[in-house]
Design a protein around this motif. Structure first.
Motif, PDB file in Angstrom:
ATOM      1  N   VAL A   1      38.225  51.869  32.723  1.00 31.22           N
ATOM      2  CA  VAL A   1      38.556  51.295  31.418  1.00 31.22           C
ATOM      3  C   VAL A   1      40.018  50.852  31.370  1.00 31.22           C
ATOM      4  CG1 VAL A   1      38.829  51.862  28.970  1.00 31.22           C
ATOM      5  CG2 VAL A   1      36.731  52.463  30.157  1.00 31.22           C
ATOM      6  N   THR A   2      40.917  51.660  31.926  1.00 32.01           N
ATOM      7  CA  THR A   2      42.341  51.290  31.877  1.00 32.01           C
ATOM      8  C   THR A   2      42.659  50.107  32.770  1.00 32.01           C
ATOM      9  OG1 THR A   2      42.904  52.913  33.585  1.00 32.01           O
ATOM     10  CG2 THR A   2      43.103  53.614  31.284  1.00 32.01           C
ATOM     11  N   ALA A   3      41.815  49.852  33.752  1.00 30.07           N
ATOM     12  CA  ALA A   3      42.072  48.724  34.652  1.00 30.07           C
ATOM     13  C   ALA A   3      41.106  47.570  34.421  1.00 30.07           C
ATOM     14  CB  ALA A   3      41.977  49.190  36.105  1.00 30.07           C
ATOM     15  N   SER A   4      40.398  47.571  33.305  1.00 31.38           N
ATOM     16  CA  SER A   4      39.363  46.549  33.089  1.00 31.38           C
ATOM     17  C   SER A   4      39.920  45.131  32.967  1.00 31.38           C
ATOM     18  CB  SER A   4      38.530  46.891  31.853  1.00 31.38           C
ATOM     19  OG  SER A   4      39.345  46.880  30.707  1.00 31.38           O
ATOM     20  N   LYS A   5      41.153  44.983  32.563  1.00 34.11           N
ATOM     21  CA  LYS A   5      41.750  43.648  32.459  1.00 34.11           C
ATOM     22  C   LYS A   5      42.280  43.152  33.802  1.00 34.11           C
ATOM     23  CE  LYS A   5      41.177  43.304  28.057  1.00 34.11           C
ATOM     24  NZ  LYS A   5      40.020  42.620  27.579  1.00 34.11           N
ATOM     25  N   ARG A   6      42.425  44.077  34.755  1.00 35.45           N
ATOM     26  CA  ARG A   6      42.916  43.710  36.085  1.00 35.45           C
ATOM     27  C   ARG A   6      41.950  44.258  37.138  1.00 35.45           C
ATOM     28  NH1 ARG A   6      48.622  46.436  35.931  1.00 35.45           N
ATOM     29  NH2 ARG A   6      47.124  48.041  36.377  1.00 35.45           N
ATOM     30  N   PRO A   7      40.827  43.581  37.376  1.00 37.06           N
ATOM     31  CA  PRO A   7      39.820  44.120  38.292  1.00 37.06           C
ATOM     32  C   PRO A   7      40.285  44.171  39.748  1.00 37.06           C
ATOM     33  CG  PRO A   7      39.201  41.940  37.535  1.00 37.06           C
ATOM     34  CD  PRO A   7      40.411  42.336  36.755  1.00 37.06           C
ATOM     35  N   TRP A   8      41.387  43.538  40.070  1.00 33.92           N
ATOM     36  CA  TRP A   8      41.902  43.600  41.438  1.00 33.92           C
ATOM     37  C   TRP A   8      42.733  44.869  41.655  1.00 33.92           C
ATOM     38  CZ3 TRP A   8      43.486  40.458  37.563  1.00 33.92           C
ATOM     39  CH2 TRP A   8      44.800  40.636  37.106  1.00 33.92           C
ATOM     40  N   SER A   9      42.927  45.627  40.603  1.00 34.32           N
ATOM     41  CA  SER A   9      43.744  46.831  40.657  1.00 34.32           C
ATOM     42  C   SER A   9      43.075  47.908  41.509  1.00 34.32           C
ATOM     43  CB  SER A   9      43.961  47.360  39.235  1.00 34.32           C
ATOM     44  OG  SER A   9      44.544  48.627  39.261  1.00 34.32           O
ATOM     45  N   ARG A  10      43.898  48.724  42.135  1.00 34.19           N
ATOM     46  CA  ARG A  10      43.369  49.850  42.913  1.00 34.19           C
ATOM     47  C   ARG A  10      42.677  50.865  42.021  1.00 34.19           C
ATOM     48  NH1 ARG A  10      47.970  51.560  47.215  1.00 34.19           N
ATOM     49  NH2 ARG A  10      47.214  50.257  48.911  1.00 34.19           N
ATOM     50  N   ARG A  11      43.011  50.865  40.740  1.00 28.96           N
ATOM     51  CA  ARG A  11      42.367  51.793  39.808  1.00 28.96           C
ATOM     52  C   ARG A  11      40.862  51.569  39.752  1.00 28.96           C
ATOM     53  NH1 ARG A  11      46.042  52.012  34.376  1.00 28.96           N
ATOM     54  NH2 ARG A  11      48.002  52.567  35.392  1.00 28.96           N
ATOM     55  N   VAL A  12      40.452  50.320  39.825  1.00 30.82           N
ATOM     56  CA  VAL A  12      39.020  50.013  39.778  1.00 30.82           C
ATOM     57  C   VAL A  12      38.334  50.611  41.001  1.00 30.82           C
ATOM     58  CG1 VAL A  12      37.309  48.159  39.806  1.00 30.82           C
ATOM     59  CG2 VAL A  12      39.344  47.945  38.386  1.00 30.82           C
TER      60      VAL A  12
END
Length: 169
Positions: free
Chosen positions: A80-91
């Motif tokens: 959820v915290t990385a939903s705007k940046r799907p390229w993030s390692r968080r995803v």
């Protein structure tokens, strides 16, 4: 498309989290006539008592279910915290956490299933698994689905070309 995958993963993950919490907390894993039991207590004629025996398979099932809930919470939070940046390692990390959560819950329910069938199957004929137990299995499927969707979203976002920047001329 990538944001749709992350959104679907978040929705599946939240549903899995709710189902795993309900499954872990409620007392309807197994029913036998007018009695039912969960991971924490058993009830006879609607009067409930805490489990007084320390049985290894209950302890293992409890531990794996609690770890599964924590892993699912972490996976949903990261997604959820990385939903705007799907390229993030968080995803990617959230997807791995959700897959791990599904695996831990699978392990918990496999232990419970094997031991319950082994114990009750030999002694009683009219016992059955109940709705809390079934919600656990549905939570496993949703946790795996959420993890796969998050990992697919991460993979797609990494493989897609970066959007061209518009220059101010």
């Amino acid at each position: 498309m990538v944001l749709t995958l992350v959104g679907g993963a978040s929705l599946c993950g939240m549903a899995a989290l709710v189902l795993l919490i309900i499954s872990t907390a409620t007392d309807y894993w197994m029913q036998y006539r007018s009695a039912n039991q969960g991971l924490w207590r058993f009830c006879i004629n609607r009067k409930c008592h805490a489990h007084t025996l320390t049985v290894a398979f209950w302890d293992a099932t409890r531990a794996f279910m609690l770890l599964s809930v924590l892993g699912c919470f972490a996976g949903v939070l990261l997604g959820v915290t990385a939903s705007k940046r799907p390229w993030s390692r968080r995803v990617r990390t959230g997807g791995i956490a959700l897959l791990l959560s599904g695996f831990l819950a699978l392990l918990a329910l496999a232990i419970y299933t094997g031991m319950t069938v082994n114990f009750f199957g030999k002694r009683y004929i009219d016992w059955r698994f109940s709705w809390s137990y079934i919600l656990g299995w549905i939570g496993i499927i949703l946790a795996f689905a959420a993890g796969v969707l998050q990992l697919c979203a991460f993979q797609r976002s990494v493989s897609e070309p970066a959007p061209a920047s518009v220059s101010d001329s």
